[in-house]
Design a protein around this motif. Sequence first.
Motif, PDB file in Angstrom:
ATOM      1  N   ARG A  60       1.137  -1.206  -0.004  1.00 30.79           N
ATOM      2  CA  ARG A  60      -0.030   0.020  -0.143  1.00 30.79           C
ATOM      3  C   ARG A  60       0.753   1.273   0.073  1.00 30.79           C
ATOM      4  NH1 ARG A  60      -5.330  -1.265   3.833  1.00 30.79           N
ATOM      5  NH2 ARG A  60      -5.796  -3.096   2.850  1.00 30.79           N
ATOM      6  N   TYR A  61       0.385   2.242  -0.646  1.00 25.89           N
ATOM      7  CA  TYR A  61       1.251   3.430  -0.803  1.00 25.89           C
ATOM      8  C   TYR A  61       0.326   4.539  -0.501  1.00 25.89           C
ATOM      9  CZ  TYR A  61       4.339   0.714  -3.854  1.00 25.89           C
ATOM     10  OH  TYR A  61       5.163  -0.464  -4.210  1.00 25.89           O
ATOM     11  N   ARG A  62       0.816   5.435   0.356  1.00 23.58           N
ATOM     12  CA  ARG A  62       0.009   6.584   0.601  1.00 23.58           C
ATOM     13  C   ARG A  62       0.877   7.916   0.672  1.00 23.58           C
ATOM     14  NH1 ARG A  62      -1.157   5.543   7.051  1.00 23.58           N
ATOM     15  NH2 ARG A  62      -1.234   3.458   6.329  1.00 23.58           N
ATOM     16  N   HIS A  64       1.086  11.764   2.602  1.00 26.15           N
ATOM     17  CA  HIS A  64       0.360  12.817   3.695  1.00 26.15           C
ATOM     18  C   HIS A  64       0.494  14.134   3.095  1.00 26.15           C
ATOM     19  CE1 HIS A  64      -0.259  10.010   6.833  1.00 26.15           C
ATOM     20  NE2 HIS A  64       0.868   9.583   6.828  1.00 26.15           N
TER      21      HIS A  64
END
Length: 65
Positions: A60-62, A64
Amino acid sequence: MRCRAMEKTLGTGRSLMLQGLLYLKKNGLHEAQLHVLTNNKSALSLYESVGFAISKEEQRYRIHL
């Protein structure tokens, strides 16, 4: 599900997991799946001890903003 630190060595999570799996089996389910973070070693150990096996690892990539 999460157990408090003081309950981890009492087998509370394992007991709840086994009861839940038995309930699912008695109600006609043939497979159960769950998601766990790979750095959660105690959860991985619990799940493997009741018969779960890793079938897939996800990335998973995120970001901010």
